[in-house]
Design an enzyme around this catalytic site. Structure first.
Site, short mmCIF file in Angstrom:
data_model
loop_
_atom_site.label_atom_id
_atom_site.label_comp_id
_atom_site.label_asym_id
_atom_site.label_seq_id
_atom_site.Cartn_x
_atom_site.Cartn_y
_atom_site.Cartn_z
CG ASN A 9 -1.89 1.26 1.29
OD1 ASN A 9 -1.94 2.04 0.11
ND2 ASN A 9 -2.17 1.31 2.65
CE LYS A 11 0.20 2.92 4.64
NZ LYS A 11 -0.28 3.53 5.88
CG HIS A 93 -5.88 1.94 5.11
ND1 HIS A 93 -5.66 3.07 5.56
CD2 HIS A 93 -4.96 1.07 4.59
CE1 HIS A 93 -4.36 2.86 6.11
NE2 HIS A 93 -4.24 1.80 5.31
CD GLU A 95 -3.22 5.75 6.37
OE1 GLU A 95 -3.03 5.47 5.28
OE2 GLU A 95 -2.26 5.07 7.29
CD GLU A 164 -3.66 -2.28 6.73
OE1 GLU A 164 -2.76 -2.57 6.38
OE2 GLU A 164 -4.42 -1.16 6.68
N GLY A 170 2.09 2.66 11.20
CA GLY A 170 2.85 3.38 10.85
C GLY A 170 3.71 4.14 12.05
CB SER A 206 4.79 -1.55 12.34
OG SER A 206 4.57 -0.31 12.39
#
Ligand code: PGA
Length: 255
Positions: A9, A11, A93, A95, A164, A170, A206
Site C-alpha cells: 500500500n 499510500k 483502510h 486512514e 490492520e 505506521g 508495521s
C-alpha cells in the site's frame, strides 16, 4: 489450500521516477516471492500497469467510489478501474475511515461496487488503541466484517480481508504473532460461517522483513498488507519470500 498474498500500500507516496525504480526492483526479484500486488495512487495506475505487464505482480487502487458514474467530482469508479484491468482495490483502510469519515456501510458499498466490476476488494478492518484497551477488539472487527458479509452475501468468498490494528499502522508497533492470530482466528470463524472461510486473511501494521516470518507462521495469517516497507523493493520482496516460505512449509506438512 488458501493462497498467500503480500500487498504493498503505497499510500500517497511516489513519483514517476521513484515508481519506475521501485517496480523495476520488484520485477527483477519477484520470481521466488509468491503472489505480490502493489496498490498505487490513481494518477500512476496506468504506468504501474505498463511497468508490471507480463510480470506475475498484480496491481490495484487504494479507493473506489460507491457509484458507477455521474456527478461525483473527484471520485473514481470501479468500471473505470476495470477498464485498465485493475485486479485489486483497498476499501475501508483505517486512514479513510478516520480521515474521510467512511462508515461500515460505505465501506461495504465500495466492496460491492468493486465486485460488480470484477475487481477484488481488499477490505480492511481493525480496532483503535482505545477500542483494544476497552476489550472491544473482537466486537469491532466482527461488526466491520459483518457489514461486508451483509452487503456481499455469496460474493464474500471473492474478497480479501486485511486485519490492520490502527495502533500498529505506521507506528513501528506490530501486533505480536499471537495477538494477530487470535483476531485472525475469530475472523476466520466468522467468514467460514458466511461461506467464505478460504478468503486470504492478511495482517497489516508495521510489517517488515524482520517480523514477517513470525506473523506468517501463524495458521490464519495468509499474507500481509504492507505500507512503509513496500516502498523499498528489497524489503517488500523479503516479506513476499517469507510469506511464500511459510505457505510452502504448510504445503509440505499437508502433503
Ligand atoms: P504500515 O502501513 O506498514 O506502514 O504500518 C500498513 C497500512 O496502513 O496498510
Amino acid at each position: 489450500m488458501r493462497s498467500s498474498l503480500v500487498v504493498g500500500n503505497w499510500k500517497m507516496n511516489g513519483s514517476r521516477t521513484a515508481n519506475a525504480a521501485l517496480l523495476a526492483g520488484i520485477r527483477a526479484g519477484c520470481g521466488d516471492a509468491g503472489a505480490l500486488a502493489v496498490c498505487a495512487p490513481f494518477p500512476y495506475l496506468a504506468e504501474v500497469a505498463a511497468a508490471l505487464d507480463g510480470s506475475p505482480v498484480a496491481w490495484g487502487a487504494q479507493d473506489v467510489s460507491v457509484h458507477a458514474a455521474g456527478a461525483y467530482t473527484g471520485e473514481v469508479s470501479a468500471p473505470m478501474l476495470a477498464e485498465f484491468a485493475c485486479r485489486y482495490v483497498l476499501v475501508g483502510h483505517s486512514e479513510r475511515r478516520q480521515m474521510h469519515g467512511e462508515t461500515d456501510a460505505v465501506v461495504a458499498q465500495k466492496a460491492r461496487a468493486a465486485r460488480a466490476a470484477g475487481i477484488t476488494p481488499i477490505a480492511c478492518v481493525g480496532e483503535t488503541l482505545a477500542e483494544r484497551d476497552a476489550g472491544a477488539t473482537c466486537s469491532v472487527v466482527a461488526r466491520q466484517t459483518g457489514a461486508l458479509i451483509d452487503a456481499l452475501g455469496g460474493q464474500m468468498a471473492q474478497v480479501v480481508v486485511a486485519y490492520e490494528p490502527v495502533w500498529a499502522i505506521g507506528t513501528g508497533r506490530t501486533a505480536s504473532p499471537a495477538e494477530a492470530q487470535a483476531v485472525h482466528a475469530a475472523l476466520r470463524a466468522q467468514l467460514a460461517a458466511a461461506g467464505a472461510g478460504d478468503v486470504p486473511l492478511l495482517y497489516g501494521g508495521s510489517v517488515k522483513a524482520a517480523n514477517a516470518a513470525g506473523l506468517f507462521a501463524q495458521p490464519d495469517v495468509d499474507g500481509a498488507l504492507v505500507g512503509g516497507a513496500s516502498l523499498d523493493a528489497q524489503e517488500f520482496l523479503a516479506i513476499g519470500r517469507a510469506a511464500w516460505a511459510a505457505r510452502s512449509a504448510t504445503m509440505k506438512v499437508l502433503s
